[in-house]
Motif scaffolding. Structure first.
Motif, PDB file in Angstrom:
ATOM      1  N   GLY A  15       0.819  -1.210   0.000  1.00 30.66           N
ATOM      2  CA  GLY A  15       0.000   0.000   0.000  1.00 30.66           C
ATOM      3  C   GLY A  15       0.847   1.252   0.000  1.00 30.66           C
ATOM      4  O   GLY A  15       0.530   2.225  -0.694  1.00 30.66           O
ATOM      5  N   MET A  34      -2.357  -1.976  -7.734  1.00 38.17           N
ATOM      6  CA  MET A  34      -2.775  -2.665  -6.519  1.00 38.17           C
ATOM      7  C   MET A  34      -3.563  -3.946  -6.807  1.00 38.17           C
ATOM      8  O   MET A  34      -3.313  -4.993  -6.179  1.00 38.17           O
ATOM      9  CB  MET A  34      -3.607  -1.725  -5.647  1.00 38.17           C
ATOM     10  CG  MET A  34      -3.974  -2.341  -4.286  1.00 38.17           C
ATOM     11  SD  MET A  34      -2.500  -2.807  -3.336  1.00 38.17           S
ATOM     12  CE  MET A  34      -1.998  -1.193  -2.763  1.00 38.17           C
ATOM     13  N   VAL A  90      -9.983   1.530  -0.919  1.00 38.26           N
ATOM     14  CA  VAL A  90      -8.650   2.049  -0.587  1.00 38.26           C
ATOM     15  C   VAL A  90      -8.368   3.305  -1.408  1.00 38.26           C
ATOM     16  O   VAL A  90      -7.882   4.322  -0.891  1.00 38.26           O
ATOM     17  CB  VAL A  90      -7.564   0.985  -0.857  1.00 38.26           C
ATOM     18  CG1 VAL A  90      -6.158   1.597  -0.749  1.00 38.26           C
ATOM     19  CG2 VAL A  90      -7.695  -0.170   0.122  1.00 38.26           C
ATOM     20  N   LEU A 107      -3.984  -2.082   3.938  1.00 35.70           N
ATOM     21  CA  LEU A 107      -3.571  -1.311   2.762  1.00 35.70           C
ATOM     22  C   LEU A 107      -3.584   0.185   3.057  1.00 35.70           C
ATOM     23  O   LEU A 107      -2.685   0.922   2.643  1.00 35.70           O
ATOM     24  CB  LEU A 107      -4.501  -1.621   1.584  1.00 35.70           C
ATOM     25  CG  LEU A 107      -4.358  -3.013   0.962  1.00 35.70           C
ATOM     26  CD1 LEU A 107      -5.452  -3.249  -0.067  1.00 35.70           C
ATOM     27  CD2 LEU A 107      -2.985  -3.186   0.321  1.00 35.70           C
ATOM     28  N   SER A 166      -0.965   3.104   2.329  1.00 42.07           N
ATOM     29  CA  SER A 166      -1.265   3.963   1.181  1.00 42.07           C
ATOM     30  C   SER A 166      -1.462   5.421   1.557  1.00 42.07           C
ATOM     31  O   SER A 166      -1.129   6.314   0.776  1.00 42.07           O
ATOM     32  CB  SER A 166      -2.503   3.438   0.442  1.00 42.07           C
ATOM     33  OG  SER A 166      -3.657   3.517   1.268  1.00 42.07           O
TER      34      SER A 166
END
Length: 262
Positions: A11, A29, A51, A221, A225
């Motif tokens: 991430g 991803m 996400v 994640l 991220s």
């Protein structure tokens, strides 16, 4: 719910790429989740959409502070993409296509990856063509610009909802042709990030309703991220964009071919 370092690191790396270029959220991803972590394709798509929606809020905030978001263009894109995403989700639920075979989803993602890479490789030519049309026929170009932007948004809405891919790379490719004089490279990234938020949110919530989201995976994640996209957005004003996007294009082609063979 447990912490998973490899997922969080993935991430982080993808978040940096997204912050730098506006590209690579779903395009990187989703294949990583499927190929390296063995996540079911439909779960990878649904989880990645949420996400992306959350992560890009932070990247957009940085770009907005630097004045690199064109909110009028965001609105034009959203008028096409959001209804298209909602209709695609309704079709998936009604037809039962969310239970489609993994192989079909993987192949769809692979084709979207290769199309994304080709779009990025030919981005400069599309920009030059759009610039030539804009200068040669400015009035006609502006009359079509608003309508074509919403059409482009609708195409992105369908593609992103089905594969989680396209909002970044294909969105920027379309925009360099439609706004060759108005959007600078960094404003292109900021505008694309801002548009991706409502699109990914609607599509992601639809997948959550269908049952295609893994909440533990989602949290891990996001732990990577969010700081990644903040770092990438801050570095974006200094990065050699052509070099970075060229490298991403080659990676996407390789991953797309691997998924087709997979």
């Amino acid at each position: 719910m447990s912490f998973d370092a490899p997922t969080t690191l993935s991430g982080l790396l993808v978040g940096i790429v997204v912050g730098l270029t506006g590209v690579g959220g779903g395009a990187l991803m989703t294949p990583i989740l499927v190929l390296f972590f063995g996540i079911a394709p439909q779960t990878a798509v649904g989880t990645d959409l949420l996400v992306a929606a959350i992560t890009k809020v932070f990247g957009t905030a940085v770009h907005h502070r630097h004045g690199s978001v064109d909110w009028q263009v965001v609105g034009r894109l959203a008028r096409g993409s959001l209804p298209a995403a909602a209709l695609t989700l309704a079709w998936m639920q009604w037809s039962g296509s969310h239970r489609v075979s993994d192989g079909l989803i993987v192949n769809g993602v692979a084709v979207a990856l290769i199309a994304t890479a080709l779009g990025m490789l030919f981005k400069q030519r599309l920009h030059q063509a759009g610039r030539a049309h804009r200068i040669a026929r400015p009035e006609a170009f502006r009359r079509l610009q608003r309508w074509l932007t919403s059409v482009a948004g609708a195409l992105l809405g369908v593609l992103v909802t089905l594969t989680s891919i396209g909002a970044g790379a294909l969105g920027t490719v379309m925009m360099v042709h439609l706004y060759p004089l108005r959007l600078t490279p960094h404003k292109l990234v900021g505008t694309d990030l801002a548009h991706a938020i409502p699109l990914a949110l609607i599509a992601g919530l639809g997948h959550l309703f269908i049952g295609n989201v893994d909440t533990t995976l989602l949290v891990n994640l996001l732990l990577g991220s969010i700081p990644g996209v903040l770092l990438g957005s801050l570095l974006g004003t200094r990065a050699p964009m052509k070099l970075v996007q060229g490298a991403i294009s080659l990676v996407l082609v390789a991953v797309g071919l691997k998924m087709l063979l997979h």
